[in-house]
Write an enzyme that holds these catalytic residues in place. Structure first.
Site, PDB file in Angstrom:
ATOM      1  CG  HIS A   1      35.918  37.691  38.799  1.00  0.00           C
ATOM      2  ND1 HIS A   1      36.990  38.568  38.867  1.00  0.00           N
ATOM      3  CD2 HIS A   1      35.851  37.086  40.009  1.00  0.00           C
ATOM      4  CE1 HIS A   1      37.567  38.458  40.058  1.00  0.00           C
ATOM      5  NE2 HIS A   1      36.893  37.567  40.779  1.00  0.00           N
TER       6      HIS A   1
ATOM      7  CG  ASP B   1      35.628  34.857  43.690  1.00  0.00           C
ATOM      8  OD1 ASP B   1      35.749  35.540  42.650  1.00  0.00           O
ATOM      9  OD2 ASP B   1      36.591  34.299  44.247  1.00  0.00           O
TER      10      ASP B   1
ATOM     11  CG  ASN C   1      39.964  40.116  37.665  1.00  0.00           C
ATOM     12  OD1 ASN C   1      38.791  40.442  37.626  1.00  0.00           O
ATOM     13  ND2 ASN C   1      40.355  38.883  37.906  1.00  0.00           N
TER      14      ASN C   1
ATOM     15  CG  ASP D   1      39.137  39.738  43.532  1.00  0.00           C
ATOM     16  OD1 ASP D   1      39.636  39.103  44.472  1.00  0.00           O
ATOM     17  OD2 ASP D   1      38.351  39.234  42.715  1.00  0.00           O
TER      18      ASP D   1
HETATM   19 ZN   LIG Z   1      39.811  37.142  44.820  1.00  0.00          ZN
END
Ligand SMILES: [Zn+2]
Length: 432
Positions: free
Chosen positions: A66, A309, A98, A156
């Site tokens: 991310h 992640d 995202n 996601d």
């Molecule tokens: Zn996720």
């Protein structure tokens, strides 16, 4: 050390992650590529990097990061995220969409690509949203996003609940030649949940998140992948039943792959017994039996990808009541050392096997060539000392990112140097 020069990495154990073998040899790098010195002039002033007793591996690829830009640089900037990646041995990171705005327009994708060219120490490959605004209602402009440079599609952080929409998304992604990465979560089962449903959620009186919420969507995705003959990659598996579903599907030849994170391998639901939001993550930490099944699935190849992640939040967001805190934890700087403990120390995998799941596994999901350190290849690599044991204490070098969930844990194996296209990006050039 500024820019690129003639470099010789001497005496290291060079890993071939495809064959999962290592061989002691010198590597020569010129103009950002690995070269055969016999083909060059004899009097080149090679700058020597000693790598005796160290592993030299193709640069690691993280399929799940991310990156908080555009829009959320207060959580972490592109610079600090990329430095964190470099410190962990990653030379390529795949950015989830995202962001704010989300990566659901070609403009947003192009912005991220341009900014990463200018500001990132490592390669950033963007993904595009599956649905507009990640709302799960209508498909994003997938062809235009692909043209702008996305390497995969995903919502996601969210999961498309509508099976018809997911089916169309898989069909379009297959037509565009890229995979769908799915965050598997059936949402009616997880409303208001903060941790794994089980012994500890009962003891602590917290709303539980049953693992079947993940397994339902893993099963759906497998069936849709089989029906559409389209590639699906299940993100951050957390449960042993998900492993069983993936294993059975792969044996049957369904084009499905899966990944697991360091925290789902090394941490359990018990971490939440002090109600510390540091350990609040989606999907939640589960039991030691799940950890064990996930690690074994990586060793046998059912799970072919290790991914972090990495999801930083600002301290003021995480330092609140558990119910109010956002999901997510950081992981780039510490991943390799966690894998050292989980796989190498236990004998489940060699470092070459770990390297395979950090390079070949993710490259194959994206349809990229197998990473290898041989003449002609771009010099993206990492040098690792496999014997160093270290504690996670100070991650402040990477700027804004918060506390590590691995604080206090002893890790095995440390990144000594990371290079992208022949340029040393870790340690930071000014301290090298
Ligand atoms: Zn996720």
């Amino acid at each position: 050390m500024k820019g690129r020069s003639y470099l010789c990495i001497r005496g290291g154990e060079v890993i071939d992650p495809v064959r999962q073998r290592r061989e002691r040899k010198d590597l020569y790098i010129a103009q950002g590529r690995i070269v055969d010195p016999a083909t060059l002039e004899p009097d080149i002033p090679w700058r020597i990097v000693e790598a005796e007793g160290k592993l030299v591996c193709p640069g690691l690829i993280d399929l799940h990061v991310h990156v908080r830009e555009p829009g959320q640089a207060y959580k972490e900037t592109l610079e600090s995220c990329s430095l964190s990646a470099a410190s962990g041995g990653f030379t390529t990171i795949v950015a989830m969409p995202n962001t704010s705005p989300p990566l659901d327009t070609p403009q947003a994708v192009r912005w991220l690509l341009e900014q990463s060219q200018k500001r990132s120490a490592v390669r950033i490959l963007p993904t595009g949203c599956l649905t507009r605004g990640r709302q799960g209602k209508e498909l994003a402009p997938m062809a235009a996003l692909r043209e702008a440079g996305v390497v995969a599609f995903t919502d996601d952080g969210d999961c498309v609940q509508n099976a018809e929409l997911m089916r169309r998304a898989l069909e379009y992604a297959a037509m565009l030649g890229v995979p769908v990465l799915d965050h598997c979560q059936e949402k009616t089962l997880t409303e208001g949940a903060v941790m794994n449903e089980g012994y500890w959620s009962s003891v602590l009186g917290l709303k539980g998140w049953p693992s079947v919420a993940e397994e339902l969507m893993v099963a759906r995705d497998i069936l849709l992948a089989e029906h559409c003959q389209a590639r699906v990659h299940c993100q951050h598996l957390s449960s042993r039943n998900s492993v069983r579903l993936i294993r059975e599907a792969r044996l049957r030849g369904v084009p499905v792959t899966a990944e697991v994170t360091p925290h789902h391998l090394a941490l359990t639901e018990e971490c939440l017994k002090e109600f510390d939001p540091l350990y609040k993550v989606n999907p939640p930490l589960r039991t030691r039996w799940d950890c064990q099944a996930l690690a074994e699935a990586v060793a046998e190849g059912t799970i072919s990808v290790l991914a972090t992640d990495h999801a930083p939040h600002a301290p003021h967001e995480k330092e609140v009541e558990l119910d109010l805190a956002p999901f997510g934890m950081i992981g780039l700087s510490t991943a390799l050392g966690v894998y050292g403990r989980v796989f190498v120390e236990t004998g489940l995998l060699s470092w070459e096997g770990v390297a395979n799941r950090l390079t070949v596994g993710p490259a194959r999901v994206l349809g990229l060539p197998d990473p290898l350190l041989e003449p002609g290849r771009v010099a993206d690599l990492v040098i690792v000392d496999p014997d160093i044991r270290w504690q996670v204490d100070d991650l402040s070098f990477s700027g804004l990112q918060g506390k590590s969930p691995f604080c206090g844990m002893e890790l095995l194996g440390k990144v000594i140097l990371t290079m992208v296209e022949g340029k040393i990006v870790w340690p930071k050039p000014e301290d090298f």
